[in-house]
Scaffold this active site. Structure first.
Site, PDB file in Angstrom:
ATOM      1  N   GLY A 127       0.859  -1.186   0.000  1.00 41.77           N
ATOM      2  CA  GLY A 127       0.000   0.000   0.000  1.00 41.77           C
ATOM      3  C   GLY A 127       0.888   1.226   0.000  1.00 41.77           C
ATOM      4  N   ARG A 171       1.051  -4.999  12.063  1.00 41.32           N
ATOM      5  CA  ARG A 171       0.371  -5.320  13.309  1.00 41.32           C
ATOM      6  C   ARG A 171       0.996  -6.593  13.846  1.00 41.32           C
ATOM      7  NH1 ARG A 171      -1.033  -0.818  13.465  1.00 41.32           N
ATOM      8  NH2 ARG A 171      -3.140   0.049  13.415  1.00 41.32           N
ATOM      9  N   GLU A 227       0.123  -5.904  22.637  1.00 37.48           N
ATOM     10  CA  GLU A 227       0.974  -4.735  22.923  1.00 37.48           C
ATOM     11  C   GLU A 227       0.557  -4.163  24.259  1.00 37.48           C
ATOM     12  OE1 GLU A 227       0.962  -1.958  19.680  1.00 37.48           O
ATOM     13  OE2 GLU A 227       1.963  -3.369  18.370  1.00 37.48           O
ATOM     14  N   HIS A 277       6.099   0.126  19.165  1.00 37.62           N
ATOM     15  CA  HIS A 277       5.137   0.669  18.176  1.00 37.62           C
ATOM     16  C   HIS A 277       5.417   2.154  17.893  1.00 37.62           C
ATOM     17  CE1 HIS A 277       0.882  -0.032  16.419  1.00 37.62           C
ATOM     18  NE2 HIS A 277       1.439   0.999  15.809  1.00 37.62           N
TER      19      HIS A 277
HETATM   20  C1  8YV Z   1      -0.306   4.931  15.295  1.00 34.80           C
HETATM   21  C2  8YV Z   1      -0.534   2.974  13.688  1.00 34.80           C
HETATM   22  O1  8YV Z   1       0.710   5.300  16.144  1.00 34.80           O
HETATM   23  O2  8YV Z   1      -1.581   4.494  12.244  1.00 34.80           O
HETATM   24  C3  8YV Z   1      -1.517   3.342  12.649  1.00 34.80           C
HETATM   25  O3  8YV Z   1      -2.239   2.445  12.200  1.00 34.80           O
HETATM   26  O4  8YV Z   1      -0.384   1.847  13.984  1.00 34.80           O
HETATM   27  C4  8YV Z   1       0.316   3.977  14.352  1.00 34.80           C
HETATM   28  O5  8YV Z   1       0.996   4.712  13.390  1.00 34.80           O
HETATM   29  C5  8YV Z   1      -1.444   4.465  16.094  1.00 34.80           C
HETATM   30  O6  8YV Z   1      -2.543   4.095  15.368  1.00 34.80           O
HETATM   31  C6  8YV Z   1      -1.854   5.452  17.146  1.00 34.80           C
HETATM   32  O7  8YV Z   1      -1.928   4.772  18.289  1.00 34.80           O
END
Ligand code: 8YV
Length: 321
Positions: free
Chosen positions: A155, A237, A266, A285
């Site tokens: 993507g 993920r 997590e 993360h």
């Molecule tokens: C973010 C992420 O930090 O955008 C996403 O999907 O996994 C991360 O970049 C997160 O979503 C915020 O908690």
């Protein structure tokens, strides 16, 4: 006086964006990331919810919220939100795509370079006062330039990783459900089946969205297909990789190393055996965690929230228009 829209924010967001929201809405923001926000308790009263983090937002929670108009997720991945339920209930869902692709691709390379060139263990070695004489025969790593990288999930983030890889003169293979012949031509990259990609790559980086299809996409069988010198990078993920299978593959030398920016769950359990290994690097993360990108994400989440509260289409909607 018109009553203000009630909004709940599940984690602290940048002050500047918070005060903009406070100017127009009745806002409550959960004050910490240390304990989960009491979203289930708050949601029945809400008009808008801004999610930051990955705690599940279920159909049951939405059912208890008769006035909820919009869920604005500060992040691109929305696998923690039951979007099918939201759509059927007429609740709009927004996310923050695009703005974090380059940032996450940078982090992919930070992980890849670090694990391949022993940046973290060698730093630990120096700091623990073990560098008592110069030894040219320690911490030999794996070559990155001219190696083959296999990008799983092509993507926006995968695309940004491919561009960086080309800067390192790497051969780029990619696997994606819908092949992108235009990108093959414009970038000079090659489509491969997942099996061929795993068999041929020195580095495998993972960028697919989380779904039932991608859960444990990389398990025992897939790890066994990889080269013994190969390095796996997961920045998608945690659930995309079977951690028990990864542990065995690392211990048995089926692959050379792994770098994870995401884990399942997590945080990873502190007693997980993966944490006992030297050939793994685990970060908490951090994919999109830069000052600049967090600000942009917060602004987009703000824009989605306000549009949803006003009954307007979201500028960054997860649903097809
Ligand atoms: C973010 C992420 O930090 O955008 C996403 O999907 O996994 C991360 O970049 C997160 O979503 C915020 O908690």
């Amino acid at each position: 006086m018109l009553e203000k829209h009630r909004v709940f924010i599940t984690r602290p967001i940048p002050e500047e964006i918070l005060s903009k929201l406070e100017g127009i809405c009745d806002v409550e923001m959960w004050h910490t990331s240390e304990t989960p926000a009491p979203t289930t308790e708050k949601i029945p009263e809400l008009d808008g919810l801004l999610t930051y983090g990955h705690e599940p937002i279920t159909d049951e929670m939405m059912a208890s919220a008769p006035n909820l108009k919009v869920i604005s997720n500060m992040g691109v991945g929305y696998d923690h939100i039951d979007t099918v339920a939201a759509k059927s209930r007429g609740i709009k869902v927004g996310n923050t795509p695009g703005v974090l692709s380059d940032t996450t691709a940078d982090m992919t390379f930070a992980l890849l370079l670090s694990i391949a060139r022993n940046v973290v263990p060698s730093n630990r070695f120096v700091r623990s006062e073990k560098w008592t004489f110069y030894d040219p025969n320690i911490f030999w790593g794996q070559e990155i330039h001219h190696a083959t990288i296999g990008i799983v999930g092509m993507g926006r983030i995968g695309y940004a990783v491919a561009k960086r890889a080309l800067g390192f003169d790497m051969k780029v293979l990619y696997f994606k459900r819908n092949r992108r012949v235009d990108w093959e031509e414009s970038l000079g990259i090659e489509y491969a089946t997942l099996d061929r990609l795993l068999e041929s790559s020195d580095f495998v980086t993972l960028h697919p969205p989380m779904s039932t299809e991608t859960h444990h996409l990389i398990g025992r069988k897939e790890l066994k297909m990889m080269k013994p010198n190969a390095i796996l990078v997961n920045i998608a993920r945690g659930g995309v990789v079977d951690h028990d299978a990864l542990y065995d593959a690392l211990v048995n030398g089926e692959i050379a190393g792994a770098a994870l920016d995401v884990t399942e769950p997590e945080p990873i359990n502190t007693n997980h055996p993966l944490l006992s290994l030297d050939n793994i690097l685990i970060c908490p993360h951090l994919g999109s965690a830069t000052v600049q990108t967090r600000m942009k994400m917060a602004q987009m989440a703000h824009d989605n929230l306000i549009s949803g509260l006003n009954g307007d289409p979201l500028p960054y909607s997860v649903f097809e228009p």
